[in-house]
Design a protein around this motif. Structure first.
Motif, PDB file in Angstrom:
ATOM      1  N   LEU A  16      -3.034  -0.801   3.569  1.00 20.53           N
ATOM      2  CA  LEU A  16      -3.828  -1.509   2.568  1.00 20.53           C
ATOM      3  C   LEU A  16      -3.527  -3.000   2.657  1.00 20.53           C
ATOM      4  CD1 LEU A  16      -5.625  -1.916   0.097  1.00 20.53           C
ATOM      5  CD2 LEU A  16      -3.669  -1.240  -1.329  1.00 20.53           C
ATOM      6  N   SER A  17      -2.277  -3.350   2.800  1.00 15.74           N
ATOM      7  CA  SER A  17      -1.894  -4.758   2.910  1.00 15.74           C
ATOM      8  C   SER A  17      -2.531  -5.402   4.131  1.00 15.74           C
ATOM      9  CB  SER A  17      -0.368  -4.895   2.967  1.00 15.74           C
ATOM     10  OG  SER A  17       0.200  -4.428   1.761  1.00 15.74           O
ATOM     11  N   ALA A  18      -2.526  -4.704   5.251  1.00 11.84           N
ATOM     12  CA  ALA A  18      -3.160  -5.233   6.463  1.00 11.84           C
ATOM     13  C   ALA A  18      -4.661  -5.410   6.245  1.00 11.84           C
ATOM     14  CB  ALA A  18      -2.901  -4.314   7.653  1.00 11.84           C
ATOM     15  N   TYR A  19      -5.283  -4.450   5.587  1.00  8.94           N
ATOM     16  CA  TYR A  19      -6.717  -4.530   5.282  1.00  8.94           C
ATOM     17  C   TYR A  19      -7.012  -5.752   4.417  1.00  8.94           C
ATOM     18  CZ  TYR A  19     -11.329  -2.996   3.627  1.00  8.94           C
ATOM     19  OH  TYR A  19     -12.663  -2.915   3.325  1.00  8.94           O
ATOM     20  N   LEU A  20      -6.189  -5.966   3.406  1.00  9.02           N
ATOM     21  CA  LEU A  20      -6.395  -7.107   2.510  1.00  9.02           C
ATOM     22  C   LEU A  20      -6.239  -8.430   3.251  1.00  9.02           C
ATOM     23  CD1 LEU A  20      -4.542  -5.848  -0.697  1.00  9.02           C
ATOM     24  CD2 LEU A  20      -7.016  -5.917  -0.280  1.00  9.02           C
ATOM     25  N   ILE A  21      -5.219  -8.530   4.085  1.00  7.95           N
ATOM     26  CA  ILE A  21      -4.999  -9.755   4.860  1.00  7.95           C
ATOM     27  C   ILE A  21      -6.175 -10.004   5.806  1.00  7.95           C
ATOM     28  CG2 ILE A  21      -3.569 -10.802   6.665  1.00  7.95           C
ATOM     29  CD1 ILE A  21      -1.153  -9.463   5.246  1.00  7.95           C
ATOM     30  N   ALA A  22      -6.644  -8.928   6.443  1.00 11.34           N
ATOM     31  CA  ALA A  22      -7.771  -9.059   7.371  1.00 11.34           C
ATOM     32  C   ALA A  22      -9.038  -9.530   6.655  1.00 11.34           C
ATOM     33  CB  ALA A  22      -8.029  -7.738   8.084  1.00 11.34           C
ATOM     34  N   HIS A  23      -9.102  -9.313   5.353  1.00  8.84           N
ATOM     35  CA  HIS A  23     -10.236  -9.777   4.557  1.00  8.84           C
ATOM     36  C   HIS A  23      -9.951 -11.100   3.851  1.00  8.84           C
ATOM     37  CE1 HIS A  23     -13.415  -6.836   4.946  1.00  8.84           C
ATOM     38  NE2 HIS A  23     -12.481  -5.912   5.030  1.00  8.84           N
ATOM     39  N   GLY A  24      -8.889 -11.757   4.241  1.00 12.68           N
ATOM     40  CA  GLY A  24      -8.631 -13.094   3.739  1.00 12.68           C
ATOM     41  C   GLY A  24      -7.849 -13.188   2.442  1.00 12.68           C
ATOM     42  N   MET A  25      -7.325 -12.052   1.970  1.00 10.00           N
ATOM     43  CA  MET A  25      -6.506 -12.108   0.761  1.00 10.00           C
ATOM     44  C   MET A  25      -5.173 -12.774   1.102  1.00 10.00           C
ATOM     45  SD  MET A  25      -8.559 -10.608  -1.399  1.00 10.00           S
ATOM     46  CE  MET A  25      -9.916 -11.199  -0.398  1.00 10.00           C
ATOM     47  N   ARG A  26      -4.614 -13.506   0.150  1.00  8.96           N
ATOM     48  CA  ARG A  26      -3.403 -14.280   0.410  1.00  8.96           C
ATOM     49  C   ARG A  26      -2.145 -13.490   0.064  1.00  8.96           C
ATOM     50  NH1 ARG A  26      -3.437 -20.485  -0.430  1.00  8.96           N
ATOM     51  NH2 ARG A  26      -1.343 -19.854   0.083  1.00  8.96           N
ATOM     52  N   LEU A  27      -1.355 -13.226   1.088  1.00 11.46           N
ATOM     53  CA  LEU A  27      -0.047 -12.607   0.907  1.00 11.46           C
ATOM     54  C   LEU A  27       0.898 -13.701   0.442  1.00 11.46           C
ATOM     55  CD1 LEU A  27       1.757 -10.053   1.375  1.00 11.46           C
ATOM     56  CD2 LEU A  27       2.270 -11.029   3.619  1.00 11.46           C
ATOM     57  N   SER A  28       1.494 -13.513  -0.733  1.00 13.42           N
ATOM     58  CA  SER A  28       2.382 -14.555  -1.247  1.00 13.42           C
ATOM     59  C   SER A  28       3.852 -14.186  -1.119  1.00 13.42           C
ATOM     60  CB  SER A  28       2.036 -14.902  -2.701  1.00 13.42           C
ATOM     61  OG  SER A  28       2.137 -13.770  -3.525  1.00 13.42           O
ATOM     62  N   GLY A  29       4.133 -12.960  -0.700  1.00 13.36           N
ATOM     63  CA  GLY A  29       5.526 -12.600  -0.511  1.00 13.36           C
ATOM     64  C   GLY A  29       5.702 -11.142  -0.151  1.00 13.36           C
ATOM     65  N   CYS A  30       6.937 -10.813   0.141  1.00 18.97           N
ATOM     66  CA  CYS A  30       7.323  -9.442   0.463  1.00 18.97           C
ATOM     67  C   CYS A  30       8.725  -9.242  -0.078  1.00 18.97           C
ATOM     68  CB  CYS A  30       7.281  -9.223   1.970  1.00 18.97           C
ATOM     69  SG  CYS A  30       7.829  -7.582   2.486  1.00 18.97           S
ATOM     70  N   ASP A  31       8.876  -8.273  -0.958  1.00 23.35           N
ATOM     71  CA  ASP A  31      10.183  -7.945  -1.516  1.00 23.35           C
ATOM     72  C   ASP A  31      10.649  -6.631  -0.919  1.00 23.35           C
ATOM     73  OD1 ASP A  31      10.078 -10.177  -3.240  1.00 23.35           O
ATOM     74  OD2 ASP A  31       8.926  -9.025  -4.711  1.00 23.35           O
ATOM     75  N   ARG A  32      11.958  -6.548  -0.656  1.00 21.23           N
ATOM     76  CA  ARG A  32      12.515  -5.302  -0.116  1.00 21.23           C
ATOM     77  C   ARG A  32      13.550  -4.765  -1.082  1.00 21.23           C
ATOM     78  NH1 ARG A  32      12.927  -5.381   6.232  1.00 21.23           N
ATOM     79  NH2 ARG A  32      13.551  -3.293   5.681  1.00 21.23           N
ATOM     80  N   ASP A  33      13.487  -3.461  -1.317  1.00 22.59           N
ATOM     81  CA  ASP A  33      14.481  -2.856  -2.194  1.00 22.59           C
ATOM     82  C   ASP A  33      15.727  -2.493  -1.391  1.00 22.59           C
ATOM     83  OD1 ASP A  33      13.957  -0.427  -0.876  1.00 22.59           O
ATOM     84  OD2 ASP A  33      12.738   0.369  -2.503  1.00 22.59           O
ATOM     85  N   ASN A  34      16.725  -1.932  -2.041  1.00 18.80           N
ATOM     86  CA  ASN A  34      17.987  -1.597  -1.371  1.00 18.80           C
ATOM     87  C   ASN A  34      17.809  -0.578  -0.257  1.00 18.80           C
ATOM     88  OD1 ASN A  34      19.419  -3.378  -2.973  1.00 18.80           O
ATOM     89  ND2 ASN A  34      19.935  -1.821  -4.501  1.00 18.80           N
ATOM     90  N   GLY A  35      16.797   0.250  -0.369  1.00 18.15           N
ATOM     91  CA  GLY A  35      16.511   1.230   0.670  1.00 18.15           C
ATOM     92  C   GLY A  35      15.692   0.668   1.821  1.00 18.15           C
ATOM     93  N   GLY A  36      15.285  -0.604   1.720  1.00 15.08           N
ATOM     94  CA  GLY A  36      14.521  -1.240   2.780  1.00 15.08           C
ATOM     95  C   GLY A  36      13.015  -1.139   2.628  1.00 15.08           C
ATOM     96  N   ARG A  37      12.547  -0.471   1.563  1.00 12.50           N
ATOM     97  CA  ARG A  37      11.102  -0.323   1.360  1.00 12.50           C
ATOM     98  C   ARG A  37      10.499  -1.672   0.974  1.00 12.50           C
ATOM     99  NH1 ARG A  37       7.950   4.569  -0.478  1.00 12.50           N
ATOM    100  NH2 ARG A  37       5.883   3.720  -0.853  1.00 12.50           N
ATOM    101  N   ALA A  38       9.418  -2.032   1.639  1.00 13.92           N
ATOM    102  CA  ALA A  38       8.766  -3.318   1.410  1.00 13.92           C
ATOM    103  C   ALA A  38       7.687  -3.192   0.338  1.00 13.92           C
ATOM    104  CB  ALA A  38       8.148  -3.832   2.699  1.00 13.92           C
ATOM    105  N   THR A  39       7.654  -4.161  -0.539  1.00  9.88           N
ATOM    106  CA  THR A  39       6.575  -4.306  -1.516  1.00  9.88           C
ATOM    107  C   THR A  39       5.879  -5.625  -1.201  1.00  9.88           C
ATOM    108  OG1 THR A  39       7.773  -3.088  -3.228  1.00  9.88           O
ATOM    109  CG2 THR A  39       5.971  -4.515  -3.962  1.00  9.88           C
ATOM    110  N   PHE A  40       4.597  -5.540  -0.917  1.00 11.27           N
ATOM    111  CA  PHE A  40       3.823  -6.720  -0.562  1.00 11.27           C
ATOM    112  C   PHE A  40       3.196  -7.311  -1.824  1.00 11.27           C
ATOM    113  CE2 PHE A  40       3.873  -3.833   3.057  1.00 11.27           C
ATOM    114  CZ  PHE A  40       4.494  -4.654   3.993  1.00 11.27           C
ATOM    115  N   VAL A  41       3.254  -8.619  -1.924  1.00 12.37           N
ATOM    116  CA  VAL A  41       2.791  -9.333  -3.111  1.00 12.37           C
ATOM    117  C   VAL A  41       1.596 -10.202  -2.717  1.00 12.37           C
ATOM    118  CG1 VAL A  41       3.455 -10.916  -4.957  1.00 12.37           C
ATOM    119  CG2 VAL A  41       5.194  -9.406  -3.932  1.00 12.37           C
TER     120      VAL A  41
END
Length: 82
Positions: A16-41
């Motif tokens: 979904l994040s890749a789809y949004l970026i490909a449509h010009g949405m602005r990724l403003s950050g990426c947070d990672r939890d202790n388990g390494g899971r990425a949350t895209f902002v």
């Protein structure tokens, strides 16, 4: 149109994040939890809810293949290179 007072859109869905970026949405950050899971902002925009819906429902969800591949590469770089 961006609304600076809106809460950012958060997702852990890589494609979904890749789809949004490909449509010009602005990724403003990426947070990672202790388990390494990425949350895209993403910054809120007037198109963002429509794009999320397109991707989730799967109807009328189309994207330029090269743009999608480049977005995947960018996200991997964000995740692994910080």
């Amino acid at each position: 149109m961006n609304n600076p007072t809106s809460s950012p859109f958060l997702t852990t869905n890589f494609y979904l994040s890749a789809y949004l970026i490909a449509h010009g949405m602005r990724l403003s950050g990426c947070d990672r939890d202790n388990g390494g899971r990425a949350t895209f902002v993403f910054q809120q925009s007037s198109d963002l809810p429509k794009r999320v819906s397109e991707f989730t429902i799967g109807e009328d969800a189309s994207v330029n293949a090269n743009g999608f591949v480049n977005a995947i590469k960018r996200l991997k770089s964000v995740i692994y290179d910080g």
